[in-house]
Design a protein around this motif. Structure first.
Motif, PDB file in Angstrom:
ATOM      1  N   GLY A 164       0.758  -1.091  -0.043  1.00 43.39           N
ATOM      2  CA  GLY A 164       0.018   0.110   0.058  1.00 43.39           C
ATOM      3  C   GLY A 164       0.751   1.186   0.092  1.00 43.39           C
ATOM      4  N   VAL A 165       2.219   1.138  -0.263  1.00 45.10           N
ATOM      5  CA  VAL A 165       3.045   2.444  -0.256  1.00 45.10           C
ATOM      6  C   VAL A 165       3.237   2.493  -1.719  1.00 45.10           C
ATOM      7  CG1 VAL A 165       5.410   3.209   0.714  1.00 45.10           C
ATOM      8  CG2 VAL A 165       4.201   1.709   1.865  1.00 45.10           C
ATOM      9  N   GLN A 166       3.166   3.831  -1.928  1.00 43.70           N
ATOM     10  CA  GLN A 166       3.624   4.172  -3.287  1.00 43.70           C
ATOM     11  C   GLN A 166       4.841   5.292  -3.178  1.00 43.70           C
ATOM     12  OE1 GLN A 166       0.217   5.349  -5.886  1.00 43.70           O
ATOM     13  NE2 GLN A 166      -0.932   6.024  -3.974  1.00 43.70           N
ATOM     14  N   VAL A 167       5.590   5.129  -4.125  1.00 44.64           N
ATOM     15  CA  VAL A 167       6.801   5.992  -4.484  1.00 44.64           C
ATOM     16  C   VAL A 167       7.141   6.528  -5.637  1.00 44.64           C
ATOM     17  CG1 VAL A 167       9.571   5.548  -3.874  1.00 44.64           C
ATOM     18  CG2 VAL A 167       7.860   3.743  -2.965  1.00 44.64           C
ATOM     19  N   THR A 168       7.598   7.717  -5.767  1.00 40.31           N
ATOM     20  CA  THR A 168       7.699   8.691  -7.136  1.00 40.31           C
ATOM     21  C   THR A 168       8.850   9.266  -6.993  1.00 40.31           C
ATOM     22  OG1 THR A 168       6.424   9.729  -8.711  1.00 40.31           O
ATOM     23  CG2 THR A 168       6.040  10.361  -6.393  1.00 40.31           C
ATOM     24  N   ASN A 169       9.236   9.774  -8.020  1.00 40.22           N
ATOM     25  CA  ASN A 169      10.460  10.852  -8.251  1.00 40.22           C
ATOM     26  C   ASN A 169       9.745  12.003  -8.761  1.00 40.22           C
ATOM     27  OD1 ASN A 169      12.877   9.364  -7.855  1.00 40.22           O
ATOM     28  ND2 ASN A 169      12.443   8.286  -9.782  1.00 40.22           N
ATOM     29  N   VAL A 170      10.337  13.171  -8.189  1.00 36.66           N
ATOM     30  CA  VAL A 170      10.099  14.575  -8.941  1.00 36.66           C
ATOM     31  C   VAL A 170      11.547  15.137  -9.004  1.00 36.66           C
ATOM     32  CG1 VAL A 170       9.604  15.849  -6.647  1.00 36.66           C
ATOM     33  CG2 VAL A 170       8.742  16.785  -8.910  1.00 36.66           C
ATOM     34  N   ALA A 171      11.645  15.799 -10.553  1.00 41.95           N
ATOM     35  CA  ALA A 171      12.854  16.222 -10.565  1.00 41.95           C
ATOM     36  C   ALA A 171      12.807  17.583 -11.180  1.00 41.95           C
ATOM     37  CB  ALA A 171      13.278  15.319 -12.036  1.00 41.95           C
ATOM     38  N   PRO A 172      13.286  18.318 -10.119  1.00 40.42           N
ATOM     39  CA  PRO A 172      13.299  19.948 -10.385  1.00 40.42           C
ATOM     40  C   PRO A 172      14.389  20.347 -11.523  1.00 40.42           C
ATOM     41  CG  PRO A 172      14.221  19.609  -8.526  1.00 40.42           C
ATOM     42  CD  PRO A 172      14.044  18.001  -8.897  1.00 40.42           C
ATOM     43  N   GLY A 173      14.168  21.423 -12.125  1.00 39.16           N
ATOM     44  CA  GLY A 173      15.226  22.005 -13.011  1.00 39.16           C
ATOM     45  C   GLY A 173      15.870  23.001 -12.049  1.00 39.16           C
ATOM     46  N   ASP A 174      16.312  24.334 -12.728  1.00 33.10           N
ATOM     47  CA  ASP A 174      16.945  25.329 -11.730  1.00 33.10           C
ATOM     48  C   ASP A 174      15.721  26.226 -11.246  1.00 33.10           C
ATOM     49  OD1 ASP A 174      19.556  24.857 -12.688  1.00 33.10           O
ATOM     50  OD2 ASP A 174      19.162  25.624 -14.648  1.00 33.10           O
ATOM     51  N   PHE A 175      16.222  26.428  -9.747  1.00 33.38           N
ATOM     52  CA  PHE A 175      15.323  27.132  -8.908  1.00 33.38           C
ATOM     53  C   PHE A 175      16.078  28.103  -8.075  1.00 33.38           C
ATOM     54  CE2 PHE A 175      12.222  23.762 -10.098  1.00 33.38           C
ATOM     55  CZ  PHE A 175      11.104  24.330  -9.929  1.00 33.38           C
ATOM     56  N   ALA A 176      15.313  29.259  -8.100  1.00 38.23           N
ATOM     57  CA  ALA A 176      16.049  30.154  -7.005  1.00 38.23           C
ATOM     58  C   ALA A 176      16.203  29.724  -5.741  1.00 38.23           C
ATOM     59  CB  ALA A 176      15.219  31.546  -7.298  1.00 38.23           C
ATOM     60  N   THR A 177      17.253  29.345  -5.366  1.00 38.41           N
ATOM     61  CA  THR A 177      17.512  28.638  -3.992  1.00 38.41           C
ATOM     62  C   THR A 177      18.872  28.972  -3.477  1.00 38.41           C
ATOM     63  OG1 THR A 177      18.130  26.570  -4.454  1.00 38.41           O
ATOM     64  CG2 THR A 177      15.705  27.105  -4.234  1.00 38.41           C
ATOM     65  N   ASN A 178      19.172  28.633  -2.493  1.00 43.82           N
ATOM     66  CA  ASN A 178      20.544  29.011  -1.690  1.00 43.82           C
ATOM     67  C   ASN A 178      21.314  27.675  -1.909  1.00 43.82           C
ATOM     68  OD1 ASN A 178      19.205  27.162   0.010  1.00 43.82           O
ATOM     69  ND2 ASN A 178      19.872  28.264   1.983  1.00 43.82           N
ATOM     70  N   ILE A 179      21.167  26.945  -2.936  1.00 38.44           N
ATOM     71  CA  ILE A 179      21.904  25.630  -3.068  1.00 38.44           C
ATOM     72  C   ILE A 179      23.404  25.737  -3.446  1.00 38.44           C
ATOM     73  CG2 ILE A 179      21.307  25.298  -5.837  1.00 38.44           C
ATOM     74  CD1 ILE A 179      21.138  22.247  -5.314  1.00 38.44           C
ATOM     75  N   ALA A 180      23.498  26.833  -4.160  1.00 38.79           N
ATOM     76  CA  ALA A 180      24.948  27.147  -4.585  1.00 38.79           C
ATOM     77  C   ALA A 180      25.625  27.316  -3.309  1.00 38.79           C
ATOM     78  CB  ALA A 180      25.174  28.300  -5.602  1.00 38.79           C
ATOM     79  N   SER A 181      25.328  27.895  -2.367  1.00 41.64           N
ATOM     80  CA  SER A 181      26.097  28.269  -1.192  1.00 41.64           C
ATOM     81  C   SER A 181      26.469  26.761  -0.529  1.00 41.64           C
ATOM     82  CB  SER A 181      25.156  29.171  -0.410  1.00 41.64           C
ATOM     83  OG  SER A 181      24.051  28.525   0.240  1.00 41.64           O
ATOM     84  N   GLY A 182      25.589  26.023  -0.633  1.00 46.27           N
ATOM     85  CA  GLY A 182      26.081  24.836   0.108  1.00 46.27           C
ATOM     86  C   GLY A 182      26.802  23.746  -0.826  1.00 46.27           C
ATOM     87  N   ARG A 183      27.181  24.026  -2.058  1.00 48.53           N
ATOM     88  CA  ARG A 183      27.662  23.200  -2.836  1.00 48.53           C
ATOM     89  C   ARG A 183      29.254  22.796  -2.407  1.00 48.53           C
ATOM     90  NH1 ARG A 183      26.682  26.016  -8.150  1.00 48.53           N
ATOM     91  NH2 ARG A 183      24.722  25.231  -8.851  1.00 48.53           N
TER      92      ARG A 183
END
Length: 267
Positions: A164-183
């Motif tokens: 009864g468990v469902q699993v899926t992927n969601v793949a984002p493109g480029d979003f305006a976040t602070n990800i660059a600072s944590g790379r």
């Protein structure tokens, strides 16, 4: 009954936007941070969790289930970036990113599955990346971690469906976040044969993030997935060209697609 949601990496960026959105929709939301005590005035609850530390994962899941009596949705969002020529990037740093983006996500799934199985219901949404569909220059390791999580999701989805468990992927493109600072950025070495092209691509990556879409688009997309009775295996969220690049990879000869990427990245 309000559904209980756990969002890893919920203190900032996409995770925070999704959590705030779902809270407003009436969900009971728990986000995670390695140091939640340092974060003030957060729009939803935060629990301590480090995806590379199994003890903290177990403790966080136990805390939520003991308080709420259930756990309905896991959004595996925690991740980190890494850039650099593969030749010059320390292998230990590569392993660290795999530990976060792939094995960390797997360990959180392992922790929530017994509860979801006992409920005979649950939804796991793994946040991957459009970059995971292709090997991108100077982002090859990041692409590899996200591509691997896409494949793992395909497998575990079939393994747990009968519970009864469902699993899926969601793949984002480029979003305006602070990800660059944590790379993790491999330095641009003065005597490196990659110096010019790597620096140009670092600038291009940062520009893409700075001009990226509003994370609220990811929140809307994830909300729609949650409301879908039978989610698809893969979802992509981004601008037209980012999503179309995946289509092109499927239909173009390999070398032609490689040439398009090299032209884009000025290689």
């Amino acid at each position: 009954m309000n559904k209980v949601v756990l969002i890893t990496g919920g203190s900032s960026g996409i995770g925070k936007s999704v959590g705030e959105f779902l809270s407003e929709k009436g969900f009971t939301v728990y986000g995670t941070s390695r140091n939640p005590q340092n974060i003030q005035d957060h729009p939803f609850k935060l629990v301590a969790l480090d995806v590379t530390n199994i003890e903290t994962i177990t403790a966080a899941v136990t805390e939520i289930v003991s308080k709420e009596g259930r756990l309905d949705i896991l959004i595996n969002n925690a991740g980190m970036g890494i850039t650099g020529p593969i030749e010059e990037t320390p292998t230990d740093e590569m392993r660290s990113v795999f530990n976060t983006n792939l094995f960390g996500a797997i360990d959180v799934m392992k922790a929530v599955l017994p509860q979801m199985r006992s409920q005979k219901s649950g939804l796991i949404i793994n946040v991957t990346s459009i970059a995971g569909y292709m090997g991108l220059p100077f982002r090859g390791i990041y692409s590899a971690t996200k591509g691997a999580l896409e494949i793992v999701t395909e497998a575990i989805r079939m393994e747990v469906k009968s519970f009864g468990v469902q699993v899926t992927n969601v793949a984002p493109g480029d979003f305006a976040t602070n990800i660059a600072s944590g790379r993790y950025h491999t330095p641009v070495f003065e005597n490196s044969p990659y110096k010019k092209t790597y620096q140009e691509n670092l600038d291009l990556m940062d520009a893409h993030v700075d001009s990226g879409s509003d994370p609220i688009e990811m929140a809307n997309a994830i909300y729609k997935i949650i409301k879908t009775p039978k989610p698809k295996i893969h979802y992509k969220v981004g601008d037209f060209m980012q999503k179309f690049s995946i289509v092109l990879k499927k239909i173009l000869p390999d070398k032609m697609y490689e040439k398009l990427l090299m032209n884009h990245y000025k290689l």
